[in-house]
Write an enzyme that holds these catalytic residues in place. Structure first.
Site, PDB file in Angstrom:
ATOM      1  NE  ARG A 220     -15.181  12.579   4.567  1.00  0.00           N
ATOM      2  CZ  ARG A 220     -14.268  11.693   4.184  1.00  0.00           C
ATOM      3  NH1 ARG A 220     -12.973  11.965   4.302  1.00  0.00           N
ATOM      4  NH2 ARG A 220     -14.625  10.524   3.690  1.00  0.00           N
TER       5      ARG A 220
ATOM      6  CG  HIS B 268     -11.421   1.827  -3.662  1.00  0.00           C
ATOM      7  ND1 HIS B 268     -11.220   0.935  -2.645  1.00  0.00           N
ATOM      8  CD2 HIS B 268     -10.642   1.417  -4.686  1.00  0.00           C
ATOM      9  CE1 HIS B 268     -10.335   0.027  -3.049  1.00  0.00           C
ATOM     10  NE2 HIS B 268      -9.978   0.294  -4.277  1.00  0.00           N
TER      11      HIS B 268
ATOM     12  CE  LYS C 142      -4.100  -1.405   2.645  1.00  0.00           C
ATOM     13  NZ  LYS C 142      -4.849  -1.247   3.898  1.00  0.00           N
TER      14      LYS C 142
ATOM     15  CG  HIS D 104     -15.554   0.048   4.966  1.00  0.00           C
ATOM     16  ND1 HIS D 104     -14.692   0.864   4.285  1.00  0.00           N
ATOM     17  CD2 HIS D 104     -16.144   0.833   5.890  1.00  0.00           C
ATOM     18  CE1 HIS D 104     -14.752   2.087   4.795  1.00  0.00           C
ATOM     19  NE2 HIS D 104     -15.635   2.099   5.765  1.00  0.00           N
TER      20      HIS D 104
ATOM     21  CD  GLU E 250     -12.605   4.504   6.014  1.00  0.00           C
ATOM     22  OE1 GLU E 250     -13.406   5.200   5.392  1.00  0.00           O
ATOM     23  OE2 GLU E 250     -11.583   4.005   5.500  1.00  0.00           O
TER      24      GLU E 250
ATOM     25  N   GLY F 155      -8.034   5.610  -1.151  1.00  0.00           N
ATOM     26  CA  GLY F 155      -8.986   5.204  -2.188  1.00  0.00           C
ATOM     27  C   GLY F 155      -8.489   4.084  -3.071  1.00  0.00           C
ATOM     28  N   GLY F 156      -7.571   3.272  -2.549  1.00  0.00           N
ATOM     29  CA  GLY F 156      -7.182   2.082  -3.293  1.00  0.00           C
ATOM     30  C   GLY F 156      -6.097   2.302  -4.332  1.00  0.00           C
TER      31      GLY F 156
HETATM   32  C1  MV4 Z   1      -6.943  -3.847   2.601  1.00  0.00           C
HETATM   33  C2  MV4 Z   1      -7.713  -4.900   2.075  1.00  0.00           C
HETATM   34  C3  MV4 Z   1      -7.352  -6.170   2.438  1.00  0.00           C
HETATM   35  N1  MV4 Z   1      -6.298  -6.381   3.248  1.00  0.00           N
HETATM   36  N2  MV4 Z   1      -5.907  -4.104   3.416  1.00  0.00           N
HETATM   37  C4  MV4 Z   1      -8.968  -0.375   0.002  1.00  0.00           C
HETATM   38  C5  MV4 Z   1      -8.885   1.105   0.135  1.00  0.00           C
HETATM   39  C6  MV4 Z   1      -7.986   1.363   1.264  1.00  0.00           C
HETATM   40  N3  MV4 Z   1      -8.490   2.426   2.055  1.00  0.00           N
HETATM   41  C7  MV4 Z   1      -7.880   0.089   2.009  1.00  0.00           C
HETATM   42  N4  MV4 Z   1      -8.395  -0.946   1.165  1.00  0.00           N
HETATM   43  C8  MV4 Z   1      -8.231  -2.261   1.454  1.00  0.00           C
HETATM   44  N5  MV4 Z   1      -7.219  -2.562   2.303  1.00  0.00           N
HETATM   45  C9  MV4 Z   1      -5.609  -5.350   3.720  1.00  0.00           C
HETATM   46  N6  MV4 Z   1      -4.572  -5.584   4.520  1.00  0.00           N
HETATM   47  C10 MV4 Z   1      -8.776  -4.600   1.244  1.00  0.00           C
HETATM   48  C11 MV4 Z   1      -9.043  -3.291   0.907  1.00  0.00           C
HETATM   49  C12 MV4 Z   1     -10.157  -3.062   0.036  1.00  0.00           C
HETATM   50  C13 MV4 Z   1     -11.313  -2.440   0.502  1.00  0.00           C
HETATM   51  C14 MV4 Z   1     -11.441  -1.983   1.808  1.00  0.00           C
HETATM   52  C15 MV4 Z   1     -12.613  -1.364   2.239  1.00  0.00           C
HETATM   53  C16 MV4 Z   1     -13.662  -1.215   1.361  1.00  0.00           C
HETATM   54  C17 MV4 Z   1     -13.565  -1.636   0.070  1.00  0.00           C
HETATM   55  C18 MV4 Z   1     -12.398  -2.249  -0.375  1.00  0.00           C
HETATM   56  C19 MV4 Z   1     -12.318  -2.681  -1.696  1.00  0.00           C
HETATM   57  C20 MV4 Z   1     -11.179  -3.282  -2.115  1.00  0.00           C
HETATM   58  C21 MV4 Z   1     -10.094  -3.460  -1.270  1.00  0.00           C
END
Ligand code: MV4
Length: 662
Positions: free
Chosen positions: A292, A235, A158, A208, A275, A164-165
């Site tokens: 926010r 996202h 990451k 989420h 989150e 936002g991905g």
């Molecule tokens: C992750 C995950 C799985 N494992 N981290 C996507 C956006 C970013 N803010 C964090 N995200 C994710 N982190 C780990 N270690 C999966 C996602 C993710 C996701 C998270 C929340 C809502 C929608 C999502 C869609 C795809 C991936």
């Protein structure tokens, strides 16, 4: 309490903030761009100032100008809403420097959450659970590779600066690591100007789940339950709910307390959201903190019975939190659907246009509509394409889903493509009812989310015919133009069976319908089938019986565009003016131009006695001449065009009075 605040935002959130402020007796100053001069938030505010052209960078993002207006207008505080300047540390600081209260956290708290690795370090120290992995400063490839081995696979790279991905890469095993790292770093450098990475264990089926937190200026913090926002697309949240289905009380409490620790670790003030990724086994891990008020805050309001904007204003004024943790109770279940101007059939491409017809469900204790638009407004390219948030509440999740399905059926929009039908399918899908939620819900259930139309084409065409015919009847004054084939006084039509053609285009398909009318009932011929139709139109509501099946639809006919609304679905077609063959015309008597063209000759004068079949006007269209003939004996009472005039299809050319019509 403040007596006047400025809202540095637009759309539904500006309206929503003004509503609470007004309820509390606080005056509101709005700001607006060129595109929003007649917007709902401007109309709702006590006063409003123009801040620039439509693009956000020249209007809603102009912090200095907005602060200037706040000072001029005597606003003591600025509410930034979400988006725009809401998480801009420079703006929060500038407010402070100018003696204006920023209704949000201190800029230091916003800044602390700006970097993912720094945020993780703070959260680790505060005892907030983190996904196992690496968030260190040392970014040398050897260290990252060693940390990847330690973390295990699959893992997720990451971007430290990401959001936002963007800049994320899943890595399945060590042999993929170097290439994935290079790619993710490249993407992050391009997107954020910072290639730094963190490494996390990749959760394959997470949800989420986020906690609403609130802190006052004395350092007290509480949580107001959680929201499940797993149903997302690229996202973008689509459907949110509170509480999160299936969470145990222990998990809820542990998550809530972790979120409050997270907020207090950065000296948070006001409304914030922490989150978490929530895993199937009930474990949860910090993802990020949003500093926010969030779009989806209404579901929390519905289950807690609290007004979070009121809380924000109180906390910003320096009051203590309105409730202690043990006074926060939730009741029932709330869902929010985001209604977007977009086309689900074109990969959710944002849509623009005029909301030429807009009808919303009635609001009640069960249904809330947060919106910033009214009928006639334009959805432009300049801003977020969200048209409204539809929020429902009921005692149980299942009942709330029923409410949502029903409310979506009562949300009708013509003129702009929307995702309403998609949301309807989503809320009504069995896996959603079963709360089989993960962040890939939408892609996992695509086959359920793009359903076939609920009306078959023939039935829809018959209803369309009923709508068009009934609307023409109701809109034409009974005394006018007795020779219109749609006039109710048209005796040769009323007293005999009279076939009229109706041409409707659906997509690329043209359907030529024939309609017989007798005693206010219709027989509609579509292809080789005949349908018996009873229809009654009340404003936009058509109550019909088609071959013994009672169906009610709403509709909107704008120029030649007809939209019918049925159970969350829409049926669209183009309505052509009657296209008589010319023999038919002589026999059946339209005095309307059959197509766009020019008047070549007018062979009658006002006052002339004419007989049935006599040629009155000759038109030229598509290089052919067409005779417009008298449908019956009578006297020419009016001629609307002269030789050489251009006329449009459907235009009435000449009027005749007959004995029967007297
Ligand atoms: C992750 C995950 C799985 N494992 N981290 C996507 C956006 C970013 N803010 C964090 N995200 C994710 N982190 C780990 N270690 C999966 C996602 C993710 C996701 C998270 C929340 C809502 C929608 C999502 C869609 C795809 C991936």
């Amino acid at each position: 309490m403040f007596s006047k605040i400025l809202i540095a935002n637009r759309g539904e959130i500006a309206c929503r903030i003004i509503q609470t402020a007004h309820r509390m007796g606080i005056r509101c100053v709005a700001v607006y761009s060129d595109a929003d001069a007649s917007a709902r938030h401007v109309a709702m505010a006590d006063e409003a100032f123009h801040i620039g052209p439509a693009p956000s960078s020249e209007s809603y993002l102009r912090g200095e100008k907005i602060i200037e207006i706040a000072k001029q207008s005597g606003a003591q505080a600025i509410h930034p809403g979400y988006g725009f300047l809401s998480e801009n540390t420079g703006f929060a600081e500038a407010c402070e420097a100018n003696g204006i209260v920023f209704i949000g956290p201190p800029s230091s708290a916003i800044a602390a959450m700006g970097s993912k690795s720094a945020a993780k370090a703070i959260m680790e120290k505060a005892g907030v659970p983190l996904v196992p992995g690496y968030h260190g400063k040392d970014q040398s490839p050897d260290v990252l590779r060693a940390e990847a081995e330690k973390c295990g696979f699959p893992l997720l790279l990451k971007a430290v600066a990401g959001g936002g991905g963007k800049g994320m890469r899943v890595v399945e095993n060590m042999s993929e690591f170097d290439d994935a790292l290079a790619a993710a770093q490249r993407e992050a450098r391009n997107a954020f100007g910072n290639p730094d990475m963190l490494i996390e264990r990749y959760l394959t089926q997470p949800r989420h789940v986020e906690i609403q937190v609130f802190c006052d200026q004395d350092g007290n913090g509480i949580y107001l339950a959680e929201r499940d926002c797993s149903v997302q697309r690229r996202h973008q949240k689509v459907l949110e709910e509170a509480p999160a289905p299936g969470l145990t009380e222990e998990t809820r409490k542990a998550m809530g307390e972790a979120a409050v620790r997270a907020a207090q670790a950065i000296n948070y003030v006001g409304a914030g959201t922490v989150e978490f990724l929530y895993d199937v086994d009930g474990s949860f891990f910090f993802m990020e903190m949003n500093t926010r008020l969030q779009v989806e805050h209404p579901v929390t309001e519905m289950v807690t019975g609290q007004d979070l904007v009121e809380w924000q204003l109180k906390v910003a004024w320096g009051e203590p939190l309105p409730l202690h943790q043990d006074q926060v109770k939730t009741r029932g279940h709330a869902l929010e659907a985001r209604i977007y101007a977009e086309d689900p059939d074109q990969d959710f491409l944002p849509a623009t246009g005029t909301l030429r017809y807009l009808s919303t469900p009635d609001e009640s204790a069960h249904v809330r509509v947060d919106t910033g638009v009214t009928e006639g407004d334009e959805i432009s390219i300049h801003y977020d394409p969200m048209i409204a948030k539809l929020i429902v509440w009921d005692e149980t999740r299942d009942q709330a889903i029923n409410r949502m399905v029903q409310a979506l059926e009562h949300y009708r929009i013509a003129g702009v493509k929307t995702n309403i039908r998609f949301l309807h399918a989503l809320a009504d899908a069995q896996p959603f009812r079963e709360a089989d939620l993960t962040t890939n819900f939408i892609s996992a259930h695509e086959e359920l989310l793009f359903p076939k139309s609920r009306l078959d084409t023939h039935k829809a065409l018959v209803l369309a015919a009923g709508f068009v015919l009934e609307q023409r009847k109701s809109s034409e004054p009974v005394t006018a133009d007795p020779w219109s084939p749609f006039s109710r006084k048209n005796s040769w039509r009323m007293n005999s069976e009279y076939a009229q053609p109706l041409k409707l285009q659906v997509g690329d398909d043209i359907h030529e319908l024939k309609i017989l009318e007798r005693d206010d009932r219709y027989q509609v011929f579509v292809g080789d089938s005949v349908y018996h139709l009873n229809a009654k139109l009340d404003d936009d509501y058509l109550q019909a019986v088609v071959n013994g099946h009672r169906i009610s639809v709403h509709g909107n006919l704008h120029e030649d565009q007809l939209v019918l609304f049925y159970e969350g679905d829409t049926f669209k077609c183009t309505v052509y003016r009657e296209t008589y063959g010319f023999e038919e015309m002589a026999g059946e008597g339209s005095l309307a131009a059959p197509m766009n063209g020019a008047i070549v000759a007018v062979q009658a004068k006002v006052g002339d006695k004419v007989s049935a079949g006599q040629t009155l006007v000759i038109m030229e269209a598509m290089k052919m001449e067409h005779a417009i003939k008298a449908p019956a004996d009578g006297v020419v009472s009016e001629i609307f065009f002269a030789e050489g005039d251009q006329v449009s299809e459907g235009a009435e050319l000449i009027a005749i009075e007959t004995e029967e019509a007297e």
